[in-house]
Design a protein around this motif. Structure first.
Motif, PDB file in Angstrom:
ATOM      1  N   MET A   1       0.711  -1.255   0.086  1.00 38.53           N
ATOM      2  CA  MET A   1      -0.196  -0.099  -0.086  1.00 38.53           C
ATOM      3  C   MET A   1       0.903   1.212  -0.097  1.00 38.53           C
ATOM      4  N   GLY A   2       0.784   1.850  -1.196  1.00 37.15           N
ATOM      5  CA  GLY A   2       1.583   3.287  -1.273  1.00 37.15           C
ATOM      6  C   GLY A   2       0.791   4.402  -0.780  1.00 37.15           C
ATOM      7  N   LEU A   3       1.393   5.513  -0.444  1.00 37.22           N
ATOM      8  CA  LEU A   3       0.989   6.728  -0.107  1.00 37.22           C
ATOM      9  C   LEU A   3       0.160   7.352  -1.367  1.00 37.22           C
ATOM     10  N   ILE A   4       0.290   7.016  -2.504  1.00 36.53           N
ATOM     11  CA  ILE A   4      -0.418   7.699  -3.632  1.00 36.53           C
ATOM     12  C   ILE A   4      -1.275   6.761  -4.209  1.00 36.53           C
ATOM     13  N   ASP A   5      -1.696   5.635  -3.711  1.00 39.14           N
ATOM     14  CA  ASP A   5      -2.256   4.568  -4.376  1.00 39.14           C
ATOM     15  C   ASP A   5      -3.791   4.972  -4.568  1.00 39.14           C
ATOM     16  N   ILE A   7      -4.622   8.059  -5.399  1.00 43.11           N
ATOM     17  CA  ILE A   7      -4.732   9.311  -6.075  1.00 43.11           C
ATOM     18  C   ILE A   7      -5.202   8.814  -7.451  1.00 43.11           C
ATOM     19  N   LEU A  90      -5.470  13.214  -1.877  1.00 45.20           N
ATOM     20  CA  LEU A  90      -4.692  14.163  -2.166  1.00 45.20           C
ATOM     21  C   LEU A  90      -4.298  14.879  -0.886  1.00 45.20           C
ATOM     22  N   GLU A  91      -5.477  15.258   0.001  1.00 45.56           N
ATOM     23  CA  GLU A  91      -5.135  15.888   1.333  1.00 45.56           C
ATOM     24  C   GLU A  91      -4.576  15.311   2.295  1.00 45.56           C
ATOM     25  N   LEU A  93      -2.244  12.992   1.756  1.00 40.09           N
ATOM     26  CA  LEU A  93      -0.868  12.964   1.231  1.00 40.09           C
ATOM     27  C   LEU A  93      -0.140  14.420   1.679  1.00 40.09           C
ATOM     28  N   ILE A  94      -0.781  15.419   1.325  1.00 35.11           N
ATOM     29  CA  ILE A  94      -0.181  16.729   1.650  1.00 35.11           C
ATOM     30  C   ILE A  94      -0.123  16.766   2.982  1.00 35.11           C
ATOM     31  N   PRO A  97       1.994  13.094   5.174  1.00 31.96           N
ATOM     32  CA  PRO A  97       2.556  11.922   4.351  1.00 31.96           C
ATOM     33  C   PRO A  97       3.463  10.861   5.166  1.00 31.96           C
ATOM     34  N   GLU A  98       4.161  11.251   6.138  1.00 33.92           N
ATOM     35  CA  GLU A  98       4.656   9.959   6.939  1.00 33.92           C
ATOM     36  C   GLU A  98       5.608  10.696   7.987  1.00 33.92           C
TER      37      GLU A  98
ATOM     38  N   ARG B  14       1.325  13.049  -9.616  1.00 38.01           N
ATOM     39  CA  ARG B  14       1.356  12.062  -8.048  1.00 38.01           C
ATOM     40  C   ARG B  14       2.381  11.581  -7.344  1.00 38.01           C
ATOM     41  N   SER B  21       5.979  16.047  -0.646  1.00 34.94           N
ATOM     42  CA  SER B  21       5.279  16.060   0.681  1.00 34.94           C
ATOM     43  C   SER B  21       5.893  15.143   1.680  1.00 34.94           C
ATOM     44  N   ILE B  22       6.736  14.417   1.078  1.00 38.25           N
ATOM     45  CA  ILE B  22       7.497  13.411   2.306  1.00 38.25           C
ATOM     46  C   ILE B  22       8.679  14.205   2.454  1.00 38.25           C
ATOM     47  N   VAL B  25       8.241  16.893   5.363  1.00 36.67           N
ATOM     48  CA  VAL B  25       8.176  16.893   6.686  1.00 36.67           C
ATOM     49  C   VAL B  25       9.255  15.597   7.336  1.00 36.67           C
ATOM     50  N   ASN B  26      10.367  15.950   6.322  1.00 34.15           N
ATOM     51  CA  ASN B  26      11.290  14.957   6.761  1.00 34.15           C
ATOM     52  C   ASN B  26      12.754  15.592   6.616  1.00 34.15           C
ATOM     53  N   GLU B  36       9.662   2.672  -0.747  1.00 32.89           N
ATOM     54  CA  GLU B  36       9.069   1.750  -0.079  1.00 32.89           C
ATOM     55  C   GLU B  36       7.578   2.544   0.155  1.00 32.89           C
ATOM     56  N   LEU B  37       7.770   3.919   0.735  1.00 34.01           N
ATOM     57  CA  LEU B  37       6.615   4.888   1.220  1.00 34.01           C
ATOM     58  C   LEU B  37       5.659   5.031  -0.142  1.00 34.01           C
ATOM     59  N   LEU B  38       6.203   5.147  -1.372  1.00 33.81           N
ATOM     60  CA  LEU B  38       5.402   5.501  -2.458  1.00 33.81           C
ATOM     61  C   LEU B  38       4.923   4.300  -3.575  1.00 33.81           C
ATOM     62  N   ASP B  39       5.524   3.271  -3.038  1.00 34.49           N
ATOM     63  CA  ASP B  39       5.499   2.108  -3.978  1.00 34.49           C
ATOM     64  C   ASP B  39       5.482   1.954  -5.396  1.00 34.49           C
ATOM     65  N   ILE B  87       0.798  23.832  -2.948  1.00 36.99           N
ATOM     66  CA  ILE B  87      -0.228  23.511  -2.285  1.00 36.99           C
ATOM     67  C   ILE B  87      -1.403  24.459  -1.812  1.00 36.99           C
TER      68      ILE B  87
END
Lengths: 98, 98
Positions: A1-5, A7, A90-91, A93-94, A97-98, B14, B21-22, B25-26, B36-39, B87
């Motif tokens: 499962m990716g963050l952008i799936d 989208i 989208l929201e 993700l923005i 994100p992580e 995307r 986005s990642i 915040v990092n 991994e995060l975005l797959d 954004i």
């Protein structure tokens, strides 16, 4: 499962994002009004509305105002649901994100 | 002035949206963690990070962990500012298009 799936690739373009955002808050909008709001060319707008229509996210109503042809765009129930899901992704993700 | 004028074409995808986005915040994130995060595939991630690096929105730091090469990505001041503007435009479009 990716963050952008979640989208949606079909909404992953600023002009299609613009078209859907406008149609989410207006019952119907005609071609020239969309063109004016987005400040895009006829060709650009026509190709993106075609993509959204093929996906059944919007529908098109053709009529005449006097002798002049008029094309109106309306969001479909499927389109509204899919766009809501896209905006939520989208929201998310923005915002976180992580 | 169109509704989508402030949307940055470089962030209008995307995977690039996800990368920025990642990195917002990092402090720094390495290639494998981003993947991994975005797959996404190596090739996809490499091409999008290259685009963002060429625009000087991110910078890359190469180092070794033991004998293994490691690539880290960091957002630049210019990148942070441009992404914030993107954004804001995206949220304005989604919230109150017209």
């Amino acid at each position: 499962m990716g963050l952008i799936d979640n989208i949606n690739k079909l909404f992953d373009h600023r002009i299609r994002l613009g078209i859907m955002s406008i149609l989410m808050v207006n019952e119907e909008v005609d071609f020239n009004r969309l063109k004016e709001l987005l400040d895009v060319t006829d060709g650009n707008l026509a190709s993106h509305t075609k993509t959204l229509e093929n996906a059944e996210y919007i529908k098109i109503e053709k009529s005449f105002i006097g002798k002049k042809p008029n094309t109106k765009y309306i969001i479909t129930r499927v389109g509204r649901k899919a766009f809501k899901k896209h905006i939520d992704a989208l929201e998310h993700l923005i915002r976180n994100p992580e």
